[in-house]
Design a protein around this motif. Structure first.
Motif, PDB file in Angstrom:
ATOM      1  N   LEU A  16       0.866  -1.183   0.000  1.00 55.99           N
ATOM      2  CA  LEU A  16       0.000   0.000   0.000  1.00 55.99           C
ATOM      3  C   LEU A  16       0.897   1.225   0.000  1.00 55.99           C
ATOM      4  N   TYR A  17       0.568   2.178  -0.879  1.00 56.72           N
ATOM      5  CA  TYR A  17       1.308   3.442  -0.890  1.00 56.72           C
ATOM      6  C   TYR A  17       0.424   4.506  -0.250  1.00 56.72           C
ATOM      7  N   ARG A  18       0.829   4.926   0.919  1.00 53.53           N
ATOM      8  CA  ARG A  18       0.014   5.895   1.642  1.00 53.53           C
ATOM      9  C   ARG A  18       0.872   6.511   2.740  1.00 53.53           C
ATOM     10  N   ARG A  19       0.914   7.828   2.799  1.00 54.14           N
ATOM     11  CA  ARG A  19       1.653   8.485   3.869  1.00 54.14           C
ATOM     12  C   ARG A  19       0.643   9.015   4.877  1.00 54.14           C
ATOM     13  N   PRO A  20       0.738   8.542   6.136  1.00 56.24           N
ATOM     14  CA  PRO A  20      -0.277   8.934   7.116  1.00 56.24           C
ATOM     15  C   PRO A  20      -0.272  10.434   7.406  1.00 56.24           C
ATOM     16  N   GLU A  21       0.860  11.074   7.169  1.00 52.91           N
ATOM     17  CA  GLU A  21       0.927  12.508   7.467  1.00 52.91           C
ATOM     18  C   GLU A  21       0.340  13.359   6.351  1.00 52.91           C
ATOM     19  N   TRP A  22      -0.045  12.726   5.240  1.00 50.80           N
ATOM     20  CA  TRP A  22      -0.652  13.453   4.124  1.00 50.80           C
ATOM     21  C   TRP A  22      -2.163  13.295   4.155  1.00 50.80           C
ATOM     22  N   SER A  23      -2.872  14.232   3.553  1.00 52.24           N
ATOM     23  CA  SER A  23      -4.330  14.157   3.445  1.00 52.24           C
ATOM     24  C   SER A  23      -4.719  13.065   2.442  1.00 52.24           C
ATOM     25  N   GLU A  24      -6.016  12.675   2.475  1.00 48.00           N
ATOM     26  CA  GLU A  24      -6.524  11.729   1.477  1.00 48.00           C
ATOM     27  C   GLU A  24      -6.250  12.247   0.069  1.00 48.00           C
ATOM     28  N   GLU A  25      -6.514  13.520  -0.139  1.00 46.78           N
ATOM     29  CA  GLU A  25      -6.352  14.116  -1.471  1.00 46.78           C
ATOM     30  C   GLU A  25      -4.903  14.036  -1.925  1.00 46.78           C
ATOM     31  N   GLU A  26      -3.991  14.347  -1.014  1.00 41.58           N
ATOM     32  CA  GLU A  26      -2.566  14.319  -1.366  1.00 41.58           C
ATOM     33  C   GLU A  26      -2.128  12.887  -1.673  1.00 41.58           C
ATOM     34  N   HIS A  81       3.777 -13.910   0.177  1.00 42.03           N
ATOM     35  CA  HIS A  81       2.418 -14.032   0.701  1.00 42.03           C
ATOM     36  C   HIS A  81       2.232 -13.248   1.992  1.00 42.03           C
ATOM     37  N   HIS A  82       2.838 -12.070   2.019  1.00 43.48           N
ATOM     38  CA  HIS A  82       2.658 -11.148   3.136  1.00 43.48           C
ATOM     39  C   HIS A  82       2.260  -9.776   2.612  1.00 43.48           C
ATOM     40  N   HIS A  83       1.675  -9.001   3.515  1.00 41.19           N
ATOM     41  CA  HIS A  83       1.425  -7.580   3.236  1.00 41.19           C
ATOM     42  C   HIS A  83       2.652  -6.815   3.736  1.00 41.19           C
ATOM     43  N   LEU A  84       3.406  -6.269   2.809  1.00 40.44           N
ATOM     44  CA  LEU A  84       4.737  -5.747   3.141  1.00 40.44           C
ATOM     45  C   LEU A  84       4.684  -4.632   4.182  1.00 40.44           C
ATOM     46  N   ASN A  85       3.665  -3.798   4.127  1.00 42.55           N
ATOM     47  CA  ASN A  85       3.568  -2.703   5.099  1.00 42.55           C
ATOM     48  C   ASN A  85       3.390  -3.231   6.521  1.00 42.55           C
ATOM     49  N   ASP A  86       2.812  -4.438   6.641  1.00 39.20           N
ATOM     50  CA  ASP A  86       2.534  -4.989   7.969  1.00 39.20           C
ATOM     51  C   ASP A  86       3.697  -5.788   8.536  1.00 39.20           C
ATOM     52  N   VAL A  87       4.426  -6.505   7.692  1.00 39.72           N
ATOM     53  CA  VAL A  87       5.394  -7.465   8.241  1.00 39.72           C
ATOM     54  C   VAL A  87       6.835  -6.958   8.235  1.00 39.72           C
ATOM     55  N   ILE A  88       7.130  -5.928   7.463  1.00 43.74           N
ATOM     56  CA  ILE A  88       8.500  -5.419   7.424  1.00 43.74           C
ATOM     57  C   ILE A  88       8.546  -4.090   8.178  1.00 43.74           C
ATOM     58  N   PRO A  89       9.260  -4.052   9.298  1.00 42.70           N
ATOM     59  CA  PRO A  89       9.230  -2.826  10.120  1.00 42.70           C
ATOM     60  C   PRO A  89       9.625  -1.571   9.336  1.00 42.70           C
ATOM     61  N   GLU A  90      10.578  -1.707   8.413  1.00 42.65           N
ATOM     62  CA  GLU A  90      11.012  -0.541   7.636  1.00 42.65           C
ATOM     63  C   GLU A  90       9.899   0.017   6.759  1.00 42.65           C
ATOM     64  N   PHE A  91       8.868  -0.816   6.488  1.00 41.60           N
ATOM     65  CA  PHE A  91       7.786  -0.384   5.600  1.00 41.60           C
ATOM     66  C   PHE A  91       6.485  -0.110   6.370  1.00 41.60           C
ATOM     67  N   ALA A  92       6.596   0.019   7.677  1.00 41.51           N
ATOM     68  CA  ALA A  92       5.409   0.308   8.492  1.00 41.51           C
ATOM     69  C   ALA A  92       4.916   1.728   8.195  1.00 41.51           C
ATOM     70  N   ALA A  93       3.687   1.992   8.580  1.00 40.98           N
ATOM     71  CA  ALA A  93       3.071   3.296   8.317  1.00 40.98           C
ATOM     72  C   ALA A  93       3.956   4.421   8.841  1.00 40.98           C
ATOM     73  N   GLY A  94       4.185   5.411   8.010  1.00 37.95           N
ATOM     74  CA  GLY A  94       4.993   6.556   8.404  1.00 37.95           C
ATOM     75  C   GLY A  94       6.465   6.401   8.116  1.00 37.95           C
ATOM     76  N   ARG A  95       6.877   5.181   7.733  1.00 42.26           N
ATOM     77  CA  ARG A  95       8.298   4.973   7.398  1.00 42.26           C
ATOM     78  C   ARG A  95       8.425   4.906   5.872  1.00 42.26           C
ATOM     79  N   GLN A  96       9.343   4.076   5.358  1.00 39.80           N
ATOM     80  CA  GLN A  96       9.504   4.016   3.900  1.00 39.80           C
ATOM     81  C   GLN A  96       8.314   3.311   3.266  1.00 39.80           C
ATOM     82  N   LEU A  97       8.019   3.664   2.023  1.00 39.75           N
ATOM     83  CA  LEU A  97       6.975   2.952   1.278  1.00 39.75           C
ATOM     84  C   LEU A  97       7.602   1.748   0.580  1.00 39.75           C
ATOM     85  N   PRO A  98       6.851   0.630   0.532  1.00 42.28           N
ATOM     86  CA  PRO A  98       7.398  -0.590  -0.088  1.00 42.28           C
ATOM     87  C   PRO A  98       7.319  -0.547  -1.615  1.00 42.28           C
ATOM     88  N   THR A  99       7.990   0.433  -2.187  1.00 41.01           N
ATOM     89  CA  THR A  99       8.112   0.501  -3.643  1.00 41.01           C
ATOM     90  C   THR A  99       9.133  -0.526  -4.114  1.00 41.01           C
TER      91      THR A  99
END
Ligand code: NI
Length: 139
Positions: A16-26, A81-99
């Motif tokens: 998932l590509y989403r920055r929690p500090e940004w608005s929905e629109e952004e 077979h994992h959701h990268l944002n959930d299982v990799i600490p570096e890709f948790a919400a607010g950190r790096q995006l799993p691009t």
């Protein structure tokens, strides 16, 4: 005379590509559908290229079983077979995006720490589909 050996692996993951500090629109302006909750999946192709001297007895640069086990343990078991944002600490919400770019860096970092001394990691190519790939390449 060093030779490069390329080994291809596969894994399927969602992200998932989403920055929690940004608005929905952004988020939707920057990431489009990739910001849709809860995320989406890709069948990734990973190409790991190592370099080294050819063993005169075996004719191999790398012992494939050992390389496969290393990539399996350090990379595939963590991602497949994992959701990268959930299982990799570096890709948790607010950190790096799993691009694909960040995945290539993450994989290269793990493999660089664990490869046997006689092998040099040359490149890590992460392709999320036929049309897009990112590559970490040794300077
Ligand atoms: Ni995606």
């Amino acid at each position: 005379m060093p030779v490069r050996l390329a080994r291809r692996f596969r894994f399927s993951s969602s992200h998932l590509y989403r920055r929690p500090e940004w608005s929905e629109e952004e988020n939707f302006r920057r990431f489009g559908k990739c910001a849709n909750l809860p995320g989406h999946g890709h069948n990734y192709r990973l190409t790991v290229t190592v370099g080294g001297e050819v063993d005169p007895a075996t004719g191999f640069v790398a012992e494939l079983q050992g390389l496969d086990e290393l990539v399996g343990r350090e990379v595939l078991d963590r991602l497949d077979h994992h959701h990268l944002n959930d299982v990799i600490p570096e890709f948790a919400a607010g950190r790096q995006l799993p691009t694909s770019e960040n995945l290539a860096l993450w994989i290269a970092d793990r493999l660089n720490r664990k490869l046997p001394a006689e092998l040099r990691l040359i490149s890590v190519l992460v392709a999320e589909d036929e049309d897009l790939a990112a590559e970490w390449l040794r300077d």
